[in-house]
Every structure is written in structure tokens, then in C-alpha cells.
Design an enzyme around this catalytic site. Structure first.
Site, PDB file in Angstrom:
ATOM      1  N   LYS A 144       0.828  -1.218   0.000  1.00  0.00           N
ATOM      2  CA  LYS A 144       0.000   0.000   0.000  1.00  0.00           C
ATOM      3  C   LYS A 144       0.858   1.262   0.000  1.00  0.00           C
ATOM      4  CE  LYS A 144      -4.379  -1.607   1.862  1.00  0.00           C
ATOM      5  NZ  LYS A 144      -5.344  -1.573   2.964  1.00  0.00           N
TER       6      LYS A 144
ATOM      7  N   LYS B 188      -6.164 -11.923  -8.145  1.00  0.00           N
ATOM      8  CA  LYS B 188      -7.316 -12.093  -7.267  1.00  0.00           C
ATOM      9  C   LYS B 188      -8.441 -11.117  -7.623  1.00  0.00           C
ATOM     10  CE  LYS B 188      -7.721 -10.954  -2.718  1.00  0.00           C
ATOM     11  NZ  LYS B 188      -7.466 -10.854  -1.285  1.00  0.00           N
TER      12      LYS B 188
ATOM     13  N   LYS C 151     -12.052  -5.647  -4.887  1.00  0.00           N
ATOM     14  CA  LYS C 151     -12.888  -4.461  -5.063  1.00  0.00           C
ATOM     15  C   LYS C 151     -12.082  -3.258  -5.518  1.00  0.00           C
ATOM     16  CE  LYS C 151     -13.043  -4.081  -0.018  1.00  0.00           C
ATOM     17  NZ  LYS C 151     -13.865  -4.381   1.144  1.00  0.00           N
TER      18      LYS C 151
HETATM   19  P1  AMP Z   1     -10.557  -7.300   1.191  1.00  0.00           P
HETATM   20  O1  AMP Z   1     -11.837  -6.567   1.147  1.00  0.00           O
HETATM   21  O2  AMP Z   1      -9.917  -7.451  -0.150  1.00  0.00           O
HETATM   22  O3  AMP Z   1      -9.639  -6.840   2.282  1.00  0.00           O
HETATM   23  O4  AMP Z   1     -10.966  -8.814   1.595  1.00  0.00           O
HETATM   24  C1  AMP Z   1     -11.509  -9.163   2.842  1.00  0.00           C
HETATM   25  C2  AMP Z   1     -11.565 -10.674   2.927  1.00  0.00           C
HETATM   26  O5  AMP Z   1     -12.441 -11.197   1.901  1.00  0.00           O
HETATM   27  C3  AMP Z   1     -10.229 -11.394   2.686  1.00  0.00           C
HETATM   28  O6  AMP Z   1      -9.495 -11.491   3.881  1.00  0.00           O
HETATM   29  C4  AMP Z   1     -10.678 -12.749   2.170  1.00  0.00           C
HETATM   30  O7  AMP Z   1     -11.063 -13.605   3.235  1.00  0.00           O
HETATM   31  C5  AMP Z   1     -11.925 -12.429   1.381  1.00  0.00           C
HETATM   32  N1  AMP Z   1     -11.641 -12.241  -0.067  1.00  0.00           N
HETATM   33  C6  AMP Z   1     -11.452 -11.053  -0.697  1.00  0.00           C
HETATM   34  N2  AMP Z   1     -11.244 -11.246  -2.020  1.00  0.00           N
HETATM   35  C7  AMP Z   1     -11.291 -12.579  -2.229  1.00  0.00           C
HETATM   36  C8  AMP Z   1     -11.141 -13.412  -3.384  1.00  0.00           C
HETATM   37  N3  AMP Z   1     -10.914 -12.889  -4.589  1.00  0.00           N
HETATM   38  N4  AMP Z   1     -11.250 -14.745  -3.236  1.00  0.00           N
HETATM   39  C9  AMP Z   1     -11.495 -15.305  -1.999  1.00  0.00           C
HETATM   40  N5  AMP Z   1     -11.644 -14.578  -0.873  1.00  0.00           N
HETATM   41  C10 AMP Z   1     -11.542 -13.239  -0.967  1.00  0.00           C
END
Ligand code: AMP
Length: 339
Positions: A116, A201, A204
Site C-alpha cells: 500500500k 485475485k 474491489k
Molecule cells: P478485502 O476486502 O480485499 O480486504 O478482503 C476481505 C476478505 O475477503 C479477505 O481477507 C478474504 O477472506 C476475502 N476475499 C477477498 N477477495 C477474495 C477473493 N478474490 N477470493 C477469496 N476470498 C476473498
């Protein structure tokens, strides 16, 4: 007979943007499975969200919107404590104390800080100290509730390691105070990848929204995104490392239908990519439609959402106060006179 206390599960998400399919399959849907066996605290961590610039009106809206998404995805305010981090006092106080026993080098080595801060440097914005301090606040979030388990994704494992280190260091420095929280990482849920670049991956924050299915995307948009998902030149529906696009769609379908990938490969044998994608789109739309309808109904009554947060705050504050009082005493602060 006295009922034994249930173990405590705690996990949180930032109200920074809308949830996507990976969040649902890899996190929220799974959190719901702890509700009958654990005392659950599900936080919306707005203090974390401001480690990157936020528009205040957006932050306020996103906090209520995330709460509505949580509930629409199956988190039940009757069974779990759904709270907003900034409404509970104690998170930052505990983080400060933990910060005083954290080696700076350990924070600077955090992968997420490195990623980041590099991004912010490239964008020409300064790197706020909050970005470095973030994992300590996260440790504070977890230890404030003396959580037994923390359902997290692989990407949060390093932060949880720091939390465990800090709990152990505090216990060793003062006396046993914190439980050492265990991560609950689901090895069964594979990563959901971007529809446009299946080596990355689904996220968002992806600058290309065509690669991401947001939970609140309209059915026509979802269908369009899936029909234009990147695939390979072959024509077989198989999960294989040479076919990352088809493998990703199979992973999504398997997670949503609870059918093993091998069964899906057999089911779609001899069927073309177009028809396979249509089938995936149908399942995604049928899963998300009731979630979207529930979300809209919840967002139509903001007062009811605020009342849910207030009930969550009261429960969270009670547990937070117990922990913090103990910590303050051990550290050597004089007892606060309550008027
Ligand atoms: P984030 O909003 O990217 O910080 O994601 C929060 C949580 O959502 C992560 O710690 C994962 O457990 C799950 N997550 C986010 N993106 C993915 C993805 N593409 N595939 C599987 N799990 C995800």
C-alpha cells in the site's frame, strides 16, 4: 447447570467500498457458519478505513451499506453482535498500549504496508503513519474482545501473527491476560480470480470493474461480465493450470452450488464455453438476487440499521470495558473514578 460460555469469534471488514463475490465466498458467507457455535462479534472498521483518504459522506453511507450487506448475506443481528468500530471506545486505547510493545521493524516488514505504501508513493500522496500502525489497531480489535478465533483470509495471516506475538508479549511482560487467538482459515474456499485477468485475485480495488462481480451489480451487468470473462482457445470445460479462466468459473460455480469441480466437469462435458458461461451467470444471478432484494429493503430503513448498530455497540462495549479495565490495571494506570 450453568451453560458454558461459547468461544468468541471476531472478524471485521472495512466500509471502504462495495463487497464483491470473493468477499462473499471467501469471508462473509463463512462467518455466518460460526453464529450457532460461537459468540460472534462482526465489526465494521471505519477507523481502519481512514488510513487511506475517505470522503466523510461516503464513509457514513458505506458504513450503513456494509451493515446491510452483512445482514443480507446472512449475518443475523439476533444471533451476533454487529458493531461499528468508532462507536466503541477502547480500540484505539488498547492499540496505543500494544504499540508501545511493538518493534518498528516488524511493522515495516508487513506485506500489506509495503504494497500500500508503494502504491501511495507512486500516486504521489504521502504515506500516513496510520498505514504503518494499522496492524496494531487490528491487534487491538481482536484482543479487546479476547477472541478465541478469527475467521480470516490467507492475506490476513501475517497480521494475525503479529496479534498473537503481541498477546504473548503482553502476557509475558505483565501476567496472563489475553487468549492467543487462532486464525480460522478456510482451505476449502479457493481464491476467486478476476474475470479479466484470472491470474489476479478478484478485488474491489481492481481498476478494471469488468473483472469484478459486485454483490449489488444488476443481473444484466453480472451476465455481461461473466459472458465476457477471459477464457483460453480450447473448448473443454476443465480445471487446469493452462486454463485459468475456465478454472476460475468452475471454482465460482462449485462454491455456489456446493458441487465438487470433478462433478461439474462431468456435467459440462461436450458443452461449449458460451453455454457454460450462461449456466454460471444464471447461478450467480440466482444467488445474488435475494441478497440484493434484502439489501434494498434494509437500506430503505436507516433508523432500523442504526438501532442494530446501537444494540451491537452496547454488547461490544461491555466486553471491551472488561478487557480494558484489566489491561489498564496490569499496565499500572490508576483506577478511573466513575461519576
Ligand atoms: P478485502 O476486502 O480485499 O480486504 O478482503 C476481505 C476478505 O475477503 C479477505 O481477507 C478474504 O477472506 C476475502 N476475499 C477477498 N477477495 C477474495 C477473493 N478474490 N477470493 C477469496 N476470498 C476473498
Amino acid at each position: 447447570m450453568e451453560t458454558p460460555e461459547k468461544p468468541v469469534a471476531l472478524t471485521c471488514a472495512q466500509p471502504s467500498s462495495r463487497l464483491q463475490l470473493g468477499n462473499y465466498l471467501g469471508a462473509i458467507r463463512r462467518w455466518g457458519t460460526f453464529q450457532d457455535t460461537h459468540t460472534c462479534f462482526f465489526g465494521i472498521v471505519d477507523l481502519h478505513a481512514i488510513t487511506v483518504p475517505q470522503k466523510p459522506t461516503d464513509l457514513r453511507h458505506n458504513s450503513l451499506s456494509l451493515l446491510a450487506e452483512y445482514i443480507a448475506c446472512g449475518l443475523d443481528a439476533q444471533k451476533s453482535h454487529l458493531f461499528l468500530q468508532s462507536q466503541v471506545t477502547g480500540h484505539t486505547e488498547l492499540a496505543w498500549i500494544l504499540g508501545c510493545i511493538t518493534p518498528l521493524g516488524q511493522l515495516q516488514r508487513m506485506t500489506q504496508f509495503k504494497d500500500k505504501s508503494t502504491r501511495q508513493e507512486t500516486e504521489g500522496t504521502f504515506i500516513g503513519a496510520g498505514l504503518l500502525y494499522y496492524p496494531i489497531l487490528q491487534a487491538g480489535d481482536i484482543l479487546l474482545y479476547n477472541a478465541d478465533i478469527v475467521p480470516v483470509g490467507e492475506d490476513q495471516k501475517q497480521h494475525l501473527e503479529l496479534t498473537r506475538d503481541l498477546a504473548e508479549r503482553f502476557n509475558a511482560t505483565y501476567s496472563p491476560t489475553f487468549k492467543i487467538p487462532e486464525p480460522a482459515i478456510d482451505k476449502e474456499v479457493s481464491k476467486i480470480m478476476s474475470l479479466q485477468d484470472p491470474t489476479k485475485k478478484m478485488s474491489k480495488s481492481d481498476p478494471d470493474p469488468r473483472g469484478v462481480i459486485f454483490l449489488l451489480d444488476e443481473p444484466a451487468i453480472i451476465r455481461k461480465k461473466i459472458m465476457s470473462a477471459v477464457t483460453d482457445t480450447g473448448n473443454e470445460i476443465l480445471a487446469h493450470e493452462t486454463k485459468p479462466g475456465i478454472s476460475n468459473l468452475l471454482t465460482i460455480l462449485s462454491a455456489l452450488t456446493h458441487k465438487p469441480i470433478s462433478a461439474l466437469e462431468a456435467q459440462f462435458k461436450g458443452i461449449g464455453y458460451g453455454d457454460f458461461k450462461k449456466a454460471v451467470a444464471d447461478v450467480v444471478i440466482n444467488t445474488l438476487s435475494p441478497i440484493q432484494t434484502h439489501y434494498q429493503a434494509l437500506m430503505a430503513d436507516k433508523k432500523a440499521l442504526e438501532a442494530i448498530l446501537e444494540a451491537g455497540r452496547v454488547a461490544a462495549q461491555k466486553r471491551a470495558d472488561q478487557t480494558l479495565a484489566k489491561v489498564y490495571r496490569k499496565v499500572g494506570f490508576l483506577e478511573r473514578q466513575r461519576s
